[in-house]
Design a protein around this motif. Structure first.
Motif, PDB file in Angstrom:
ATOM      1  N   ASP A   3    -108.697 -54.462  50.522  1.00 21.55           N
ATOM      2  CA  ASP A   3    -109.893 -55.404  49.950  1.00 21.55           C
ATOM      3  C   ASP A   3    -109.263 -55.987  48.647  1.00 21.55           C
ATOM      4  OD1 ASP A   3    -111.550 -54.537  51.762  1.00 21.55           O
ATOM      5  OD2 ASP A   3    -112.674 -53.180  50.619  1.00 21.55           O
ATOM      6  N   LEU A   4    -108.317 -55.160  48.055  1.00 21.99           N
ATOM      7  CA  LEU A   4    -108.094 -55.487  46.382  1.00 21.99           C
ATOM      8  C   LEU A   4    -107.153 -56.666  46.680  1.00 21.99           C
ATOM      9  CD1 LEU A   4    -107.408 -52.364  44.578  1.00 21.99           C
ATOM     10  CD2 LEU A   4    -108.994 -54.012  44.214  1.00 21.99           C
ATOM     11  N   GLN A   5    -106.072 -56.739  47.802  1.00 23.44           N
ATOM     12  CA  GLN A   5    -105.286 -57.761  47.877  1.00 23.44           C
ATOM     13  C   GLN A   5    -105.949 -58.952  48.307  1.00 23.44           C
ATOM     14  OE1 GLN A   5    -102.645 -56.250  50.940  1.00 23.44           O
ATOM     15  NE2 GLN A   5    -101.564 -55.119  49.736  1.00 23.44           N
ATOM     16  N   VAL A   6    -107.056 -58.845  48.769  1.00 24.19           N
ATOM     17  CA  VAL A   6    -107.625 -60.187  49.375  1.00 24.19           C
ATOM     18  C   VAL A   6    -108.532 -60.651  48.012  1.00 24.19           C
ATOM     19  CG1 VAL A   6    -109.711 -61.012  50.597  1.00 24.19           C
ATOM     20  CG2 VAL A   6    -108.104 -59.523  51.836  1.00 24.19           C
ATOM     21  N   PHE A   7    -109.248 -59.646  47.235  1.00 24.19           N
ATOM     22  CA  PHE A   7    -110.087 -60.216  46.211  1.00 24.19           C
ATOM     23  C   PHE A   7    -108.827 -60.707  44.986  1.00 24.19           C
ATOM     24  CE2 PHE A   7    -113.273 -56.906  47.623  1.00 24.19           C
ATOM     25  CZ  PHE A   7    -114.035 -57.965  48.099  1.00 24.19           C
ATOM     26  N   ALA A   8    -107.793 -60.227  45.031  1.00 22.31           N
ATOM     27  CA  ALA A   8    -106.761 -60.581  43.788  1.00 22.31           C
ATOM     28  C   ALA A   8    -106.456 -62.100  43.872  1.00 22.31           C
ATOM     29  CB  ALA A   8    -105.460 -59.629  44.105  1.00 22.31           C
ATOM     30  N   CYS A   9    -106.393 -62.702  45.169  1.00 24.31           N
ATOM     31  CA  CYS A   9    -106.076 -64.011  45.215  1.00 24.31           C
ATOM     32  C   CYS A   9    -107.158 -64.851  44.715  1.00 24.31           C
ATOM     33  CB  CYS A   9    -106.210 -64.423  46.649  1.00 24.31           C
ATOM     34  SG  CYS A   9    -105.183 -63.309  47.793  1.00 24.31           S
TER      35      CYS A   9
END
Ligand code: AR6
Length: 310
Positions: A186-192
């Motif tokens: 989730d964090l990787q996706v949101f970070a973008c």
């Protein structure tokens, strides 16, 4: 690290110490105590006579004589008396004090019987829960102290009760792992998304961790602070970029952020020359404070034309 086998504890090989479910005289008895004294030989009794007994929940150590292990830890389990006479805590104490004594004697591999569930009549399911969870907790609090903790359980029913508790611990671990993994994705996706929000901001954004180390600067910040080194400021302390008065204020704000998860933004400065307001904003991972940044809000009227594309 926790293992279970069905069998006779006096026959266990390649283990530094075995634990005896003794009585407070430490002079031998029936059950596993009797089996251990028989297998170790009468020298064990001679040494035990010198120990002056042992209180319930406590533990004492001897040599192992004719047994294949090196040491025996003798602990005295509680006699079951209905469950409201501190039996649970005393049983947990047996495991904790045995493991503490083991560490003091450089014992890295240890085998337990099911303490108190024979002649002392402690209900097996309840004892298994206390035993496994107490030992698991102890191992977590003392990482690296043991290579192997084994229960040698005499009968199938007792082994099944202990297995149930070990399975529960492993299941909880798997669950914790899978939650962490999905959160990372989730964090990787949101970070973008977050990154593009910050990077197009025409105000400087400088993010610091709680040690005040500058860990991120957006393109506007790199440009704004070019005179002081621009990108070179990354990794440096934000405090070094301020005078003593401002440093004290920054420290104070961080302390205020820490006192409540509702404390998240402070108006810190009006910059007349640039006609902008400055705020300090808390950065949190869930509720935990992990850092902060300075938010700049310009009061100037927008100079860009509407839909300035064509
Ligand atoms: N290996 C592994 N487990 C065994 C063995 C063995 N050789 N023999 C029995 N067990 P108990 P307690 C199991 O009665 O309840 C003594 O007289 C047994 O099936 O040995 O703490 C002492 O001197 C049971 O599951 O210990 C005390 O007076 C478990 O070990 C009193 O008994 C514990 O049964 C202590 O009673």
């Amino acid at each position: 690290m926790i293992e279970l086998v069905q069998g006779d504890i006096t026959k266990v090989e390649q283990i530094d110490a075995i634990v005896n479910a003794a009585n407070s005289s430490l002079l031998g008895g029936g059950g596993v105590d009797g089996a251990i004294h028989r297998a170790a030989g009468e020298e064990l009794l001679f040494e035990c006579r010198l120990l002056g007994g042992c209180k319930t929940g406590q533990a004492k150590i001897t040599k192992a004589y004719k047994l294949p292990c090196k040491r025996i830890i003798h602990t005295v389990g509680p006699v079951w008396n209905g469950g409201s006479h501190n039996e649970d805590q005393l049983l947990a104490d047996c495991y904790i004090n045995s493991l503490k004594l083991a560490i003091e004697n450089q014992i890295r591999t240890i085998a337990f019987p099911s303490i108190s569930t024979g002649i002392y009549s402690f209900p097996v399911a309840r004892a298994a829960k206390i035993a496994v969870h107490t030992v698991d907790q102890f191992l977590k609090e003392h990482p690296g102290c043991f290579d192997r903790v084994l229960w040698v359980l005499f009968d199938k029913n007792t082994k099944e009760s202990y297995q149930k508790e070990v399975d529960l611990i492993e299941k909880n671990l798997d669950l914790a792992d899978s939650v962490t993994e999905s959160r990372q994705t989730d964090l990787q996706v949101f970070a973008c998304f977050f990154q593009s929000v910050i990077e197009q901001d025409r105000s400087a954004v400088v993010i610091c961790n709680l040690e005040h180390e500058i860990i991120y600067m957006n393109p506007s910040a790199i440009e704004n602070y070019r005179k002081w080194g621009g990108r070179e400021l990354l990794g440096q302390s934000l405090l070094n970029c301020h005078n003593q008065q401002s440093r004290d204020k920054i420290e104070k704000v961080i302390e205020w952020f820490k006192t409540s998860k509702e404390h998240n933004m402070v108006y810190t400065f009006y910059n007349q020359k640039q006609n902008k307001d400055v705020y300090m904003v808390a950065l949190r991972d869930q509720d935990r404070l992990i850092g902060y940044y300075e938010k700049h809000e310009y009061r100037n009227a927008e100079t860009m034309k509407f839909y300035d594309l064509w």
